[in-house]
Design an enzyme around this catalytic site. Structure first.
Site, PDB file in Angstrom:
ATOM      1  N   ASP A 267       0.822  -1.206   0.000  1.00 30.17           N
ATOM      2  CA  ASP A 267       0.000   0.000   0.000  1.00 30.17           C
ATOM      3  C   ASP A 267       0.863   1.265   0.000  1.00 30.17           C
ATOM      4  OD1 ASP A 267      -2.329  -1.430   0.016  1.00 30.17           O
ATOM      5  OD2 ASP A 267      -2.638  -1.318   2.183  1.00 30.17           O
ATOM      6  N   LYS A 289      -4.066   2.632  -2.473  1.00 33.13           N
ATOM      7  CA  LYS A 289      -5.267   3.425  -2.685  1.00 33.13           C
ATOM      8  C   LYS A 289      -5.044   4.786  -2.058  1.00 33.13           C
ATOM      9  CE  LYS A 289      -8.139  -0.679  -2.180  1.00 33.13           C
ATOM     10  NZ  LYS A 289      -7.029  -1.530  -1.720  1.00 33.13           N
TER      11      LYS A 289
END
Length: 487
Positions: A267, A289
């Site tokens: 991530d 994200k």
């Protein structure tokens, strides 16, 4: 989607810039020249002789200093009671000098390079092609530490720390690894199978470093390899919690997972310090994200993760904090179950725990905080969730942690106060908890949304509400401003 078809994932360099390239030089039976008669030269002679070299020492004035140096198997030690000459360097693989002047150092380097030798001049980094590191010797297991000549004493201190971490008994296990390797190679197992064998070997070595490996250990490990050979390669997915950012907060199990990975899907919030601990050969793919910004879709992540595992790879899905706390682990586990891919969760320290440790907070207290609750600050649509239990948020005996609340905090605070939460309730927002850039602001919950706007926009934010925060606000009021960086 195959492993190569991940257009939205990016692969950063797997290693940052390094001052020197660490290599382990085979010297057994090869000519090595050492010029000098200092105590430092004597130690270098012992080291070079231990490597099995054909060592020629040129020591005018004090050849007796080297009489104790013993040759290793395959090597020899020759002490010449005179100064070196350029002809002495012919055929040398390595040339080492401990000299008093830059002029002599330059002359030695010129002669050694003309002879095709790699050069080291003791305590003169500018003249060196290669440098000696501080050595942890569990041969054939060796660890060398270099500071690129900048701080040898610091390197020695690091060596002492590593010495304490590596039991002397690991030397016997390292020797067993060398002895057993031909048996493993003879089975013709695929790379993934061989690596799995050595992972099991390593687990056994560190479980019992105080005893020497036995033939029975070898037989059990080889039998396991043979059983694996009869089955098709099986990949797996590990959902690994990386903690809030500080690499020191990784669990040992998470570290082992990173060292076993073929591919790491990570991530945006994963720090470079955490990635540095991963297996160097592992492919790294950024699949982060960004809140209210461009992102790799969860469906794409699931598809990539499953397809890689089906190819027989060990896939580490690396998530900030704990994967089971607002980490969408349920969706990734469901994708693995549907595809029949084995998976496991490796828990991590969640951001709330990291923030509390940095700020000196006890999130519960028998007098005023008997309950701890974690709440997400946004729904699938990026808005304030409609299913929050507002009466629970208003409970004065609870400490509430809000994850990802930057864009919904104002609405959250208003709804909580409408439901009975006192506007004076202590609260704080912490950005980038446990990371070097960490900052926080403390205020009453009624005022906190305005204060959060002071925090850097790119950093992840966590909010803590409740009486547990009162001590942080008091400390801020007694000291400097309430926007604080960690000491």
């Amino acid at each position: 989607m195959t492993a190569s078809a991940a257009p939205r994932g990016t692969e950063p360099p797997r290693i940052g810039a390094i001052a020197t390239l660490p290599l382990f030089h085979k010297l057994r039976g090869r000519r090595v020249v050492l010029a000098g008669n200092s105590e430092g030269a004597s130690w270098k002679a012992e080291l070079l002789a231990a490597a099995g070299s054909d060592l020629h020492v040129f020591a005018p004035g004090s050849p007796a200093r080297f009489h104790h140096v013993a040759a290793s198997d395959g090597g020899a030690v020759h002490v010449h009671p005179r100064a070196w000459e350029p002809a002495d360097l012919a055929g040398a693989a390595l040339a080492v000098a401990d000299v008093e002047s830059d002029e002599e150092a330059a002359a030695f380097v010129t002669a050694a390079r003309a002879a095709g030798a790699v050069v080291n001049v003791v305590d003169r980094p500018a003249f060196c092609d290669a440098q000696f590191g501080a050595l942890v010797n569990r041969s054939p297991l060796l660890v060398a530490i270099s500071t690129d000549g900048a701080a040898p004493v610091f390197g020695q201190a690091v060596r002492a720390r590593i010495e304490a971490l590596l039991p002397p008994g690991l030397q016997a296990w390292a020797q067993a690894a060398r002895d057993w390797r031909p048996l493993v190679q003879a089975r013709g197992a695929a790379f993934a199978r061989r690596r799995a064998f050595w992972q099991r070997f390593t687990d056994l070595a560190f479980a019992a470093p105080e005893r020497a490996p036995q033939d029975a250990d070898r037989d059990v490990l080889i039998a396991g390899l043979d059983r694996q050979q009869a089955a098709p390669p099986e990949g797996r997915v590990l959902l690994v919690g990386a903690g809030p950012g500080d690499p020191d907060l990784l669990t040992l199990k998470a570290l082992r997972a990173l060292q076993s990975a073929d591919v790491i899907l990570y991530d945006n919030l994963i720090t470079e310090g955490v990635l540095e601990l991963a297996r160097r050969e592992a492919r790294r793919v950024a699949v982060g994200k960004v809140g209210h910004g461009p992102s790799v879709s969860q469906a794409d992540i699931n598809e990539l993760m499953v397809s890689l595992a089906r190819e027989g790879r060990t896939v580490v899905r690396l998530k900030s904090g704990d994967p089971a706390i607002f980490g969408r682990a349920n969706e990734e586990m469901a994708a693995c179950r549907a595809a029949g891919v084995p998976f496991a969760i490796v828990p991590g320290i969640t951001a709330a725990q990291g923030a509390a440790s940095v700020l000196g907070l006890s999130l519960t207290d028998r007098d005023f905080a008997q309950r701890l609750q974690f709440v997400t600050g946004h729904s699938r649509k990026g808005e304030l969730p409609e299913t929050i239990n507002w009466s629970a948020i208003a409970d004065p005996a609870a400490t509430t942690i809000i994850y990802m609340p930057r864009h919904t905090l104002r609405r959250f605070a208003a709804r909580a106060m409408e439901s009975g939460l006192a506007g004076a309730t202590p609260a704080l927002a912490i950005a980038a908890a446990t990371r070097p850039e960490e900052v926080h602001v403390a205020a009453a919950i009624a005022d906190l949304p305005d204060r959060v706007e002071e925090l850097p926009a790119a950093l992840p934010v966590l909010v803590v509400i409740g009486e547990a925060v009162r001590g942080v606000r008091a400390a801020a009021a007694a000291g400097a401003a309430e926007v604080n960086a960690p000491a």
